[in-house]
Write an enzyme that holds these catalytic residues in place. Structure first.
Site, PDB file in Angstrom:
ATOM      1  N   GLU A 187      -8.727   9.177   0.480  1.00 59.92           N
ATOM      2  CA  GLU A 187      -7.093   8.797   0.474  1.00 59.92           C
ATOM      3  C   GLU A 187      -6.519  10.257   0.715  1.00 59.92           C
ATOM      4  O   GLU A 187      -6.821  11.360   0.145  1.00 59.92           O
ATOM      5  CB  GLU A 187      -6.818   8.465  -0.736  1.00 59.92           C
ATOM      6  CG  GLU A 187      -5.009   8.223  -0.878  1.00 59.92           C
ATOM      7  CD  GLU A 187      -4.570   7.458   0.448  1.00 59.92           C
ATOM      8  OE1 GLU A 187      -4.764   6.201   0.326  1.00 59.92           O
ATOM      9  OE2 GLU A 187      -3.899   8.107   1.154  1.00 59.92           O
ATOM     10  N   ASP A 220      -2.381   0.834   7.097  1.00 60.25           N
ATOM     11  CA  ASP A 220      -0.893   0.638   7.166  1.00 60.25           C
ATOM     12  C   ASP A 220      -0.988  -0.222   8.533  1.00 60.25           C
ATOM     13  O   ASP A 220      -1.742  -0.026   9.748  1.00 60.25           O
ATOM     14  CB  ASP A 220      -0.590   2.126   7.832  1.00 60.25           C
ATOM     15  CG  ASP A 220      -0.558   2.986   6.406  1.00 60.25           C
ATOM     16  OD1 ASP A 220       0.450   2.791   5.688  1.00 60.25           O
ATOM     17  OD2 ASP A 220      -1.629   3.802   6.589  1.00 60.25           O
TER      18      ASP A 220
HETATM   19  C1  LIG Z   1      -0.696   0.717   3.290  1.00 60.61           C
HETATM   20  S1  LIG Z   1      -1.598   1.896   2.334  1.00 60.61           S
HETATM   21  C2  LIG Z   1      -2.811   0.816   1.428  1.00 60.61           C
HETATM   22  C3  LIG Z   1      -3.315   1.127   0.030  1.00 60.61           C
HETATM   23  C4  LIG Z   1      -4.251   0.589  -0.597  1.00 60.61           C
HETATM   24  N1  LIG Z   1      -5.153   0.348   0.090  1.00 60.61           N
HETATM   25  C5  LIG Z   1      -3.465  -0.640  -1.152  1.00 60.61           C
HETATM   26  O1  LIG Z   1      -4.127  -1.783  -0.912  1.00 60.61           O
HETATM   27  O2  LIG Z   1      -2.715  -0.748  -1.679  1.00 60.61           O
HETATM   28  C6  LIG Z   1      -2.771   2.577   3.621  1.00 60.61           C
HETATM   29  C7  LIG Z   1      -3.239   4.074   2.715  1.00 60.61           C
HETATM   30  O3  LIG Z   1      -4.384   4.384   3.661  1.00 60.61           O
HETATM   31  C8  LIG Z   1      -4.353   5.755   3.778  1.00 60.61           C
HETATM   32  N2  LIG Z   1      -4.962   6.248   4.882  1.00 60.61           N
HETATM   33  C9  LIG Z   1      -4.424   5.877   6.041  1.00 60.61           C
HETATM   34  N3  LIG Z   1      -5.207   6.438   6.996  1.00 60.61           N
HETATM   35  C10 LIG Z   1      -6.200   7.120   6.421  1.00 60.61           C
HETATM   36  C11 LIG Z   1      -7.396   8.084   6.550  1.00 60.61           C
HETATM   37  N4  LIG Z   1      -7.511   8.276   7.803  1.00 60.61           N
HETATM   38  N5  LIG Z   1      -8.147   8.672   5.694  1.00 60.61           N
HETATM   39  C12 LIG Z   1      -7.832   8.427   4.506  1.00 60.61           C
HETATM   40  N6  LIG Z   1      -6.744   7.666   4.110  1.00 60.61           N
HETATM   41  C13 LIG Z   1      -5.800   6.901   4.853  1.00 60.61           C
HETATM   42  C14 LIG Z   1      -2.566   6.114   3.489  1.00 60.61           C
HETATM   43  O4  LIG Z   1      -2.410   7.332   3.128  1.00 60.61           O
HETATM   44  C15 LIG Z   1      -2.209   5.076   2.640  1.00 60.61           C
HETATM   45  O5  LIG Z   1      -2.145   5.457   1.480  1.00 60.61           O
END
Ligand SMILES: C[S@@+](CC[C@H](N)C(=O)[O-])C[C@H]1O[C@@H](n2cnc3c(N)ncnc32)[C@H](O)[C@@H]1O
Length: 237
Positions: free
Chosen positions: A94, A144
């Site tokens: 994350e 996302d």
């Molecule tokens: C919409 S949130 C969902 C979080 C969690 N999985 C949930 O179900 O509540 C998506 C998360 O993915 C993280 N993220 C997106 N691209 C990423 C990457 N390449 N490496 C690590 N984290 C990433 C973002 O920072 C965000 O916190």
């Protein structure tokens, strides 16, 4: 891209084309999260080392099923799943610092011993420090959705990342994805179906696993009338 925490975790590098699947939000960290980051990252986090692969023995000190989570957010589901499956070694990626701090605090509070985290770009990290054929499962929960068409290129579930994850899976290993965004679900189904190394474990959508908790975010989506779509694909033998 360098982050403020770069000294601790290494650079948050991108997948090379300069397009990220995230934006680093300025989000304020609570004192608990700040304290956890400073005190617990050295214990439950991995300092970035591109020359060293990470596997289950780095997490639980022995061979074990190995599951990697991409983008755990605040880590609620991550901690619950690690507790529910104590024999499995979990590694969560994350980039959002408050989420990393929150999960570190949770690991300590609950005494979770089979979960470690990395505050590194999951795409870059999986390419660099996860060995081919070493992973039993990838979890990608509610990534996302990047709903605007011009932003679709930022979606993490693109063909290149799916191919990368497939290459890191053991034969029979899985990719598990969930979303409340119908159009993203359809697009991801097509992307996964287009990867020859993978096959759908279900006819179309997967059914929620008993170990996958319904998070606050997910409950709100259901209340708002957005169906949850889940996909489970396995690497062909
Ligand atoms: C919409 S949130 C969902 C979080 C969690 N999985 C949930 O179900 O509540 C998506 C998360 O993915 C993280 N993220 C997106 N691209 C990423 C990457 N390449 N490496 C690590 N984290 C990433 C973002 O920072 C965000 O916190």
């Amino acid at each position: 891209m360098e982050s403020k925490a770069a000294g601790l975790t290494g650079p948050l590098s991108s997948r090379g084309d300069g397009i990220h699947s995230y934006v680093i939000r300025a989000g304020r960290m609570s004192d608990v999260q700040k304290d956890a980051m400073a005190r617990l990252y050295p214990v439950y986090g991995f300092a970035w080392d591109p020359d060293r692969t990470l596997g289950p023995s780095d997490i639980v000190g022995r061979e074990a099923p190995f599951v990697v989570e991409v983008g755990f957010g605040m880590g609620q589901a991550t901690a619950d799943i690690a507790e529910a499956l104590p024999e499995t070694a979990f590694l969560g990626f994350e980039v959002h610092a408050p989420g990393v701090g929150k999960l570190l605090a949770e690991i300590e509070a609950r005494g979770i011993r089979n979960l470690r985290v990395s505050r590194h770009d999951a795409v870059d990290a999986i390419a660099t420090v996860i060995a081919p054929g070493s992973v039993d499962g990838f979890h990608v929960f509610f990534p996302d959705p990047w709903p605007k068409k011009r932003h679709h290129k930022r979606r993490i579930m693109n063909a290149a990342f799916v191919r990368l994850m497939a290459s890191r899976l053991k034969p029979g290993g899985y990719i598990y994805y969930a979303t409340d965004w119908e159009e993203y679900a359809e697009a991801t189904l097509e992307t996964l179906l287009s990867e020859p190394a993978l096959e759908n474990a279900h006819e179309r959508w997967a059914v929620r696993k008993s170990w996958r908790p319904v998070t606050k975010f997910e409950r709100r989506a259901i209340e708002d009338g957005r169906p949850i779509r889940e996909l489970e694909f396995r690497r062909r033998a």
